[in-house]
Design an enzyme around this catalytic site. Sequence first.
Site, PDB file in Angstrom:
ATOM      1  N   LYS A  83       1.034  -1.649  -0.443  1.00  0.00           N
ATOM      2  CA  LYS A  83       0.202  -0.121   0.263  1.00  0.00           C
ATOM      3  C   LYS A  83       0.908   1.408  -0.173  1.00  0.00           C
ATOM      4  O   LYS A  83       1.543   1.205   0.875  1.00  0.00           O
ATOM      5  CB  LYS A  83      -0.915   0.466   1.312  1.00  0.00           C
ATOM      6  CG  LYS A  83      -2.119   0.018   0.814  1.00  0.00           C
ATOM      7  CD  LYS A  83      -2.820  -0.741   2.597  1.00  0.00           C
ATOM      8  CE  LYS A  83      -4.421   0.218   2.367  1.00  0.00           C
ATOM      9  NZ  LYS A  83      -4.932   0.235   4.140  1.00  0.00           N
TER      10      LYS A  83
HETATM   11  O1  G3P Z   1      -8.536   0.547   4.479  1.00  0.00           O
HETATM   12  C1  G3P Z   1      -8.244   2.117   5.178  1.00  0.00           C
HETATM   13  C2  G3P Z   1     -10.017   2.223   5.902  1.00  0.00           C
HETATM   14  O2  G3P Z   1      -9.637   1.338   7.017  1.00  0.00           O
HETATM   15  C3  G3P Z   1      -9.851   3.421   6.737  1.00  0.00           C
HETATM   16  O3  G3P Z   1     -11.220   3.622   7.442  1.00  0.00           O
HETATM   17  O4  G3P Z   1     -12.848   4.043   9.063  1.00  0.00           O
HETATM   18  O5  G3P Z   1     -10.472   5.024   9.489  1.00  0.00           O
HETATM   19  O6  G3P Z   1     -12.068   6.121   8.021  1.00  0.00           O
HETATM   20  P1  G3P Z   1     -11.821   4.512   8.330  1.00  0.00           P
END
Ligand code: G3P
Length: 219
Positions: A83
């Site tokens: 990533k």
């Molecule tokens: O894969 C990226 C994701 O985990 C981000 O999620 O909920 O931190 O915006 P969030």
Amino acid sequence: MNFFLDTANLDSIKKAAELGMCDGITTNPTIIFKEGKDHKQVVMEIGKLVSGPISIESVGETAEQMVEDGKEFVKWVRNPVIKVPMTKEGLRAVRMFNKIGIKTNVTLIFSASQALLAAKAGASYVSPFVGRLDDIGQDGMVLVQDIVQIFKNYNFKTEVIVASVRSLKHVEDAAKAGAHIATIPPKIYEEMWKHALTDKGIEMFNADYKKSLEGKVKK
Ligand code: G3P
């Protein structure tokens, strides 16, 4: 449509893998930090549970540092994806990874232009963050629809991973938009299985079955 789990929690991954419903895993430094264990150890343990792609994030600042990280990460699991952030250095790294046959996931995508650039650079995956766009009053799913359309128009092989999923609606809308993958937090994944009417229906069928065994007749 493939379901990835957006977690480094081994119990959740194990349960989903046993159901045959875990096509891959995405992690990031925050997700791994939550598990309170060593980064490498967690990723290697995930690799023992899942044969699909596992995204491991580089925090390198330059493309060279990202590639250096990536070369180490690919030793940890069978199906690694590195990533990288949606930056000029990140996309330079994508090109470098392509030359050595390592898959990439360009993360922190918030516009169709960014997704287009990442696909042109040859990214294996792009990760638009729908929840974080919703958080700032935009519609994250419109972005997913746009990216899917653009990739179709030009036959890009890059796959769309809908990330930052916060609800069942996000998963369902990702499927309606034709996204290749949704990466789903365990809490939302569990919700996907449930409906109050399913539980109620099972309860009623079980109760009626018992009654019929006891020879009771419905009047
Ligand atoms: O894969 C990226 C994701 O985990 C981000 O999620 O909920 O931190 O915006 P969030």
